[in-house]
Design a protein around this motif. Sequence first.
Motif, PDB file in Angstrom:
ATOM      1  N   GLY A   1      35.984  33.345  39.621  1.00 36.73           N
ATOM      2  CA  GLY A   1      36.609  35.174  39.502  1.00 36.73           C
ATOM      3  C   GLY A   1      36.303  35.478  40.516  1.00 36.73           C
ATOM      4  O   GLY A   1      36.330  36.737  41.104  1.00 36.73           O
TER       5      GLY A   1
ATOM      6  N   VAL B   1      26.392  38.550  36.065  1.00 35.48           N
ATOM      7  CA  VAL B   1      27.411  37.525  37.473  1.00 35.48           C
ATOM      8  C   VAL B   1      25.737  37.800  38.612  1.00 35.48           C
ATOM      9  O   VAL B   1      25.901  36.200  39.557  1.00 35.48           O
TER      10      VAL B   1
ATOM     11  N   ARG C   1      34.271  36.319  33.220  1.00 32.53           N
ATOM     12  CA  ARG C   1      35.502  36.472  33.718  1.00 32.53           C
ATOM     13  C   ARG C   1      36.493  35.435  33.639  1.00 32.53           C
ATOM     14  O   ARG C   1      37.424  35.518  33.494  1.00 32.53           O
ATOM     15  N   ASN C   2      36.223  34.096  33.607  1.00 31.39           N
ATOM     16  CA  ASN C   2      37.025  33.089  32.643  1.00 31.39           C
ATOM     17  C   ASN C   2      37.366  34.093  31.130  1.00 31.39           C
ATOM     18  O   ASN C   2      38.627  33.556  31.272  1.00 31.39           O
TER      19      ASN C   2
ATOM     20  N   TYR D   1      37.674  36.655  30.582  1.00 34.59           N
ATOM     21  CA  TYR D   1      38.598  37.915  30.609  1.00 34.59           C
ATOM     22  C   TYR D   1      40.005  37.543  31.025  1.00 34.59           C
ATOM     23  O   TYR D   1      40.506  38.199  30.796  1.00 34.59           O
ATOM     24  N   ASP D   2      40.296  36.173  31.891  1.00 39.32           N
ATOM     25  CA  ASP D   2      41.259  36.062  32.462  1.00 39.32           C
ATOM     26  C   ASP D   2      41.877  35.053  31.027  1.00 39.32           C
ATOM     27  O   ASP D   2      43.255  35.367  31.095  1.00 39.32           O
TER      28      ASP D   2
ATOM     29  N   LEU E   1      31.486  42.193  37.439  1.00 39.55           N
ATOM     30  CA  LEU E   1      32.713  42.297  36.722  1.00 39.55           C
ATOM     31  C   LEU E   1      33.575  43.106  36.263  1.00 39.55           C
ATOM     32  O   LEU E   1      34.161  43.696  35.846  1.00 39.55           O
TER      33      LEU E   1
ATOM     34  N   HIS F   1      36.068  43.740  38.449  1.00 41.98           N
ATOM     35  CA  HIS F   1      37.401  43.013  38.432  1.00 41.98           C
ATOM     36  C   HIS F   1      37.975  42.529  37.339  1.00 41.98           C
ATOM     37  O   HIS F   1      38.773  41.738  36.934  1.00 41.98           O
ATOM     38  N   HIS F   2      36.992  42.283  36.460  1.00 38.75           N
ATOM     39  CA  HIS F   2      36.978  41.361  34.751  1.00 38.75           C
ATOM     40  C   HIS F   2      36.117  42.196  34.394  1.00 38.75           C
ATOM     41  O   HIS F   2      36.044  41.747  33.510  1.00 38.75           O
ATOM     42  N   ARG F   3      36.915  43.608  33.503  1.00 41.55           N
ATOM     43  CA  ARG F   3      36.163  44.499  32.863  1.00 41.55           C
ATOM     44  C   ARG F   3      37.889  45.179  31.772  1.00 41.55           C
ATOM     45  O   ARG F   3      38.135  45.523  33.240  1.00 41.55           O
TER      46      ARG F   3
END
Lengths: 154, 873
Positions: B170, B396, B407-408, B410-411, B425, B427-429
């Motif tokens: 991520g 993280v 992150r996973n 979120y993806d 996070l 880019h992952h929120r």
Amino acid sequence: MLPAEAVSQINNTLEKYPDSRSALLPALYIAQRHVGHLPLDALHAVATLLDLPDAHVRGVASFHVMFRDSPGGRHLVQLCTNVSCMLAASSGLLDVLKEHFGLRPGATSPDNRFTLLEGECIGECEKVPAMLVDSDVHTGLTAESIIEILARYE
Amino acid sequence: MNNMNNMKNMITLTINGKKFEVKGPVKVLEAALQNNIHIPTMCYYPKIESFGGCRMCLVRVEGMYRLQASCSLNAEDGMVVETETPEIHVARKAMLEFMLINHPLDCPTCDKAGECDLQDFSVLYGAAEGRFHERKRTEPESTKDPLIVRNMERCIMCTKCTRVCAELQGASAINVIGRGKHTSIEPFSGSKFDCEYCGACIIACPVGSLMSKLHRHNYRPWDTGEQFDSTCSYCGVGCGIHMQIREDGTLQRLIPAESEVNQGLLCARGFFGYEYISSPSRLTSPLIRKDGKLVPVSWQEALKYVASRLKEIRDASGGKSLAALASPKCTIEDNYLLQKLMRAGLGSNNIDSSARMGLAGLRRIVGGLLGHARTVSYVSEMAQSDAVLTVCSDPVTEAPVLGVRVRNAYDSGAAVITFGHAPGLRHHRSVTMQPRLKEQWHVLGALLSAVLEIKKPSGSREMMQELLGTLMLPTPEDMDDAMPREVVRKVAETLATSANVSLVAGRELACSLAGPWSIMVFAALAHVLEAKVYLISEGPNEHGLLDMGCEPDMLPGPAPMTDAGARRMIEGLWDARLPSEKEKGLSLMEIFEAAGAGDVKGLYVMGENPARSLPDSGFVTDALAKLDLLVVQDIFMTETAELAHVVLPAKTWIERKGTYINMERRLLGIDAGVGAEGKEDWSILSELCEALGLKAGYKRSDDVFSEVMKVSPYYCELHASNIRGETCKWPAEGGDGHEAILDLKALRPYLDIPPVVEGDGFDIVLEKPLFLNGTTALHSDALLRISKEPLARMNTALADSYKIRPGDTLRFFSERGEIEIKAHIDPYLPDNTVYLTDTQESAGILKYFRYNKMPFTNAPCKYTQKTGLKRGE
């Protein structure tokens, strides 16, 4: 850092797209229009505005020929040299540009007005030869019209 | 019903003439692999989307016109597949021929030679001669990055590295740059990677394009001698690590292991942070202070001296005047013996550790209210969450692989809500809630009341019902100024309507200035949302040391000091007396307060560096200097060791055996890969126990663990499940630990909404760095090379109000002291907040803070009364 106007244009553009990933190409266009090319800090600024990873933005920008990573002329001329345009003698137009404006493919004119690229097909194959100047499409070019069109770009 | 579904999912297919039954949906390549049929691949990587780029995995499927890429073809019932026929060999050879057009064939100088897929397949399919006469690509190897060498001549553009970086880690730090024959894999800058340095791209690369500098040109796979599986000791995740030892007994390299915990992932500390074991600043000999200087002495002299000094102080001033710090870096065995030495040998309950700043209080309140079984969740299961709420925690950096799993999640479509600062996070929120520090816990309370408007707690946990009935909460309206009520209600709705919610919290919650109230709010959120709870432990063995009674009021087991049965059993087993249960031991900060007052005269510090790692470190250092006896058992000459009277060199986790309990409460082993000077911590303590008249006689760390199992029935259970190969976390399904054990009466004083403490000026948030998280990291050359300069980050408005420009040196001052740090301006940061890099270096950031002891847990909560800043010269 991008000029404030570029930032607000990019933010406006963002609203037209379902997510920021799909707004990347128009955002890069805006950034390039304001900065002239796309150095790393401009790419970083676009990435931050769009909340995308920096490396992704650079990957996309580096893939497309219309984005430049080094400074060029004030206007980007992309003359199509794919099959249809070539058959309609676009290569002859390259000679005209060289004579009249001192332009060579991949280079910038001495007065820093134009950068010329041999472009790929822009989907105007029924009105060949065609070219893009910045994001304006010009078709049915002749030796005379191409000089007259480019004269309009300062 | 389930059976029916299973039946429906089962696929029967024929591979190379044999029938196999596999569970679908599954790709043909994976179906084959599950049955030990290996199909060559270059671009396939398990756990990420299949790509179908390299065309090495071509197979013949009956009834299909062309050869098929088995990595991207779904297996179907009745399929008949051939994986190795002359036709397929010709096709694979042709693909290799393409790949070798540009490949330099520089195997003699390539670190990958010997474990290179391209090399192996070329031998297998005989692509030795090429029919192409193109020029080879020439591009100099890039060594501009401090740790990763990038060689684009060898690259076959399988893009496994970029896909692993984006889809698994991520991080999206590298990408395919350019097009056509000029394509290359590059980080954003084109030179330095400037990434999270997890090493996943190096592991993924099938050729020698991405390689570690740590063993550049001195690694040959066939030089590998013994190999061990062990457990990384950098944080509480407890990632499996595979050690490769050279034939001469030195460490060759560490690579991630496919353990159940990390499943092949690591972070920078685990992947690159091992050089400290051979650091020249390792302690090699015991030292005793003579005439003001620490001088080398024999082990015999050192241990005799320590034992006699401890005895003297005990006999003169009583056990109360002695204290010890246990260490979450040390094993269960070490901590058990330290606690035994203190209690039975010296008659003192003054034992505590850095877990006081985190897990100790969290686990006592959250676990006590919900039942301990609810407070431990599998790291790997995080990825399956539907909603994740991180509470003032950036997983993280605090527990990197857990962060990657968020992150996973979120993806895969989970709603990730970051409450507080979580840059890892960014880019992952889905939503970020970042109220001002003084009100953040109140906003969390408002979030709980908004959740309760939508969702009523189910189940029959009486204590939680009682708590929810009495816990005072602000409403979203009350907190409207701190966080718009619409945001709070929207997040509450997301959480309350998600099936599988995960909550993450760590030291910030444990050290909340709003006291136990905030921890109860967190526990109540977990209860109402029926959430999985992830309590981050920053050391590898925080649960283990707490289980071993390294707390002032607990016995190993763990059992409360007042548990008469446990006391009888332990006294019988040790053949010694425990200190009276009325003897209230001192907690972490109380030890230093008592040392400062002269009440504690002797301190035994195992694997901790309080002079650097505690708040108000100036006060701590002064207290250490007042001690009559300071014994430090460590691997480096730390700031604390420099003040010691005796320094005892210990061994690292790479050099010894032992066991840890990770944040999932899983029992994990470490193994001795290489030899070293120094003694294992447990063995030093065992000798001291004997010198103080206790029965010890341990020959190996296993002997200590056998005794631990007699003290702790649940360790017996854990050990048994490990032997069965289950590496089970405690409590096992249906086992103990589901009961609430806390007496709510004790928490009754903290049910009211705490007052908002008004501070002047701006807030200071410490940002934990990913790379340098402690002493061992600071001695790892690779981590130092990638670590970033400490910065004070703030937004443009705050910078303008102090007339600060980027790069200015700033002097922050509080009533406790000053620190100098460089300014960095980021227009996207919230207002009125300065983010300071907490490098734990002697820059002295912790010196700048005072602390309050949290009621009930005694956790030191950092604060300053006055904050100010000036521009330096």
